[in-house]
Design an enzyme around this catalytic site. Structure first.
Site, PDB file in Angstrom:
ATOM      1  N   CYS B  51       0.825  -1.214   0.000  1.00 34.31           N
ATOM      2  CA  CYS B  51       0.000   0.000   0.000  1.00 34.31           C
ATOM      3  C   CYS B  51       0.854   1.256   0.000  1.00 34.31           C
ATOM      4  CB  CYS B  51      -0.914   0.063   1.219  1.00 34.31           C
ATOM      5  SG  CYS B  51      -1.148  -1.483   2.074  1.00 34.31           S
ATOM      6  N   VAL B  88       6.507 -22.125  -4.150  1.00 28.45           N
ATOM      7  CA  VAL B  88       5.768 -23.375  -4.001  1.00 28.45           C
ATOM      8  C   VAL B  88       5.005 -23.624  -5.295  1.00 28.45           C
ATOM      9  CG1 VAL B  88       3.923 -24.557  -2.750  1.00 28.45           C
ATOM     10  CG2 VAL B  88       5.641 -23.235  -1.498  1.00 28.45           C
TER      11      VAL B  88
END
Lengths: 462, 462
Positions: B51, B88
């Site tokens: 942000c 992953v």
């Protein structure tokens, strides 16, 4: 058909926030054919913001007219028979009438009412000490007081000011006088300024005030005002010392102005304010309402009555009273004790109970304090704020919040004010969906950080 | 006694807010003897504030390091086995293991888990159009994206920027580029910018953006990125027009990154996010948790699931997950949809339902809009703000609030966020004890003014 028989008369005592809000709202709901409205105001002004006086004195507001929300003429244009400089001197409850005196001529007359609103406000506590009435000693309760103080400042060459008291009025007046270029000493009875906070939070205000160049003298009481040969104030004396003063401002609080109510046998509470029901009717009196600084309000957190002189409550009371008199239905359920203030760029806020309030109410609690920032730490002008939070043991219910910081600190207390109203627990508060963006808050808002710590404290001591 | 038998392994997929908050909180509650923690992150950074990227690009934040809350080394120092640049590639739910690939070497290996946290975040929506991958076209999702954009700005002499999209990222990037001295055009598919607001409130943002010199093009869609002879972007084309551009920033939102979860057969919702229970466990999976931008959350106002990519939620999810994995108990009850943003000095906030959300949820409502000021009208720098409020018919329950204004407007939405969480009615809100003093609020806070109007609207149409 004689319509005038059905026309009722509402009499309002006091032309400031509560009284004139009630009158205006009643008028909105009932036209002049149904309801005659007579309002008495003993002063020169109606519907003004007494809370704005420090900012007028300090120069942020240029003229007293800016503090007036509605003039007598504006009220009269809405069919309110407003009688200025006319003081009510007696309420005859049995006879359903009030006696009023023209302040200038002294002429008195009786006015009967079907419905009565008492909005007599508060009066400043004036210390009972020698010299308290000397020239150069000022209260700041009314616009007239503010003008008198400004005139006094203009007349005085000296630049030393002493503020007596360090609550809201005291710190706001200290700011005002600093802004006017005065050397300010604040003399305070309590151990720290802002006794509406716990002392550990008041300490932060103390340090900030000293950082602003204000000399803060705590744990002491003014015993005497010393005057010079011209009769004007030259110093204030405490038990221990003397503080030279070219001007003295008294900011030691107010108490309900209930002289009329006492004489009329109306019910008062422990804080000398009128007692009302939730519709703002004076208890036991079907046709008498009261609101504003002259009443006590229910503290929803402690369940006890309090006296809080604050314009925002007065306006709400007036709105509720006017709605009920106008044939609608509204209640004022009570307060949680929210207040916000500032001294220069230091913002000070509180809501709910302090430690001593909680103890007095018989509550057991955990108190935690955290430091965080107003914005994301990396965002420009992120400033530190300290948040203290009290939560009840076992239930985890939020009991109170105090915040001291810079820009963005003060109004954060509203989060806690709503949570208190809703009887939330600090655990519930940890997941509140508060506004987040780097210019507005860290990713965990400071109030959430405090709630997390309070929640852990409550869990650890069940 | 063999303690190692009791030692469990927690595997975390994703090293940003949700994943590392979960890991850190679990570690706080369980030491390395009890719990081994392995975390995989495919990028270069952990625990950073995405942000904050617009403020870094805009120059308010000087270096990307400032946006990093905790570095890989700091995590490792707390006994978290963090494997950076390791992606992953598969979750084997039946086997209780994940396959991970070293991004640089390409080497793959399996790691078994007792408990798994999926925190794979979101991926930016990239428009499917010619030229979208041209040099000079940038997303702003990751720190790497931010650096690439800054490098691109440094390389380009031209000063024309086009921002595609006018939601939070779009308006924040428009501000950033204005601050860098660019001529900015924002191209927006919707009828007004900030589609998270109703169009009447978005209109205020539109006007303010134009006042800042941003060219706002609504109701149009970018169909093509046009490139020059050097292959670099030179313009964007819509159905109707071409907008010259030396740099293009894509800010058209994100969607949950759930590729792994889909392949593993985990349950997704209508918005393509993972579905969890209130403890943030993936539904139907006792030992798998998920949080952050890859999950859907319950909207407490509509009772429906939503996808909201927001750091503050991700942190809370991580906290809840880590507490539960650490042997404690915590839940994330849901959101009310609060968001706050700014474009230069214009503050934009919303919480709860827009008109179309309320209709979609089958609710009947009244919507009111008021204008008020951030401070007492007479106090310096009082600025106008517009507050829109939605309340349910018959019950009067607050449904949503939108605020557009200047300083002090944005975080006022928190009042409504707490009131929504507590299921308050707008009538109850009219007597909320909010902080009042002239530098902080008018005597009726703007949110109270809106609540009064909403309350009347509900009463008039019961």
């Amino acid at each position: 058909m004689d319509m005038s028989a059905a026309r009722e008369r509402l009499v309002v005592i006091g032309g400031d926030a509560a009284g004139m809000s009630a009158a205006s709202q009643a008028r909105r709901l009932k036209g002049p054919d149904e309801l005659e409205i007579v309002a008495f105001e003993r002063g020169h002004f109606t519907s003004y913001s007494a809370c704005g006086i420090p900012y007028w004195v300090g120069g942020d507001v240029s003229a007293p007219e800016e503090l007036i929300a509605r003039t007598p003429e504006e009220h009269r244009a809405r069919d309110i028979d407003l009688r200025m400089r006319t003081e009510v001197t007696e309420i005859d409850v049995a006879g359903g009438r009030v006696r009023a005196r023209d302040v200038d001529s002294g002429a008195e007359s009786w006015t009967s009412y079907d419905k009565l609103v008492i909005a007599t406000g508060a009066r400043p506590i004036r210390p009972d000490m020698p010299g308290a009435d000397a020239p150069g000693v000022h209260g700041v309760q009314t616009l007239d007081d503010g003008q008198a103080l400004l005139d006094s400042l203009a007349r005085t060459r000296g630049r030393r000011a002493v503020v007596v008291g360090a609550g809201y009025i005291g710190v706001e007046m200290a700011e005002a006088l600093i802004n006017r270029g005065y050397e300010v000493t604040a003399v305070n009875r309590g151990s720290e300024p802002m006794s509406t906070l716990d002392p550990d939070m008041g300490r932060l205000v103390h340090e900030a005030m000293e950082g602003l160049g204000i000399t803060m003298v705590n744990n002491t009481q003014v015993t005497k005002v010393l005057t010079g040969e011209d009769g004007r104030v030259r110093a204030v004396a405490t038990q221990d010392a003397e503080y030279p003063a070219d001007v003295v401002v008294l900011g030691i609080g107010v108490r309900p102005e209930t002289t009329l109510a006492v004489a009329a046998g109306l019910p008062l509470g422990a804080h000398h304010g009128l007692l009302t029901d939730l519709a703002m009717r004076v208890r036991g009196h079907e046709n008498i309402w009261a609101g504003g600084d002259c009443v006590e309000v229910l503290d929803l957190v402690s369940g006890q009555e309090r006296h809080i002189a604050l314009g925002t409550h007065a306006n709400k009371h007036g709105q509720v009273i006017g709605t009920n008199i106008g044939g609608g239905y509204a209640t004022f359920p009570g307060v949680v004790g929210t207040a916000v203030s500032k001294v220069c760029d230091l913002e000070i806020a509180r809501t709910g109970l302090r430690e001593k309030d909680a103890r007095r109410a018989g509550l057991q609690f955990e108190a935690v304090t955290i430091e965080s920032t107003s914005r994301a730490g990396y965002y420009p002008n992120a400033s530190l704020m300290t948040v203290k939070m009290l939560a009840e043991r076992r239930t985890g219910r939020l009991l109170g919040v105090q915040i001291v910081g810079r820009e963005g600190a003060g109004k954060r207390v509203d989060i806690a004010a709503v949570a208190l109203t809703a009887c939330m627990t600090v655990e519930q508060m940890t997941t509140l969906d508060l506004g987040y963006a780097p210019p507005f808050s860290p990713v965990w808002d400071p109030v959430l950080v405090a709630a997390r710590k309070a929640s852990r404290a409550v869990q650890q001591r069940p």
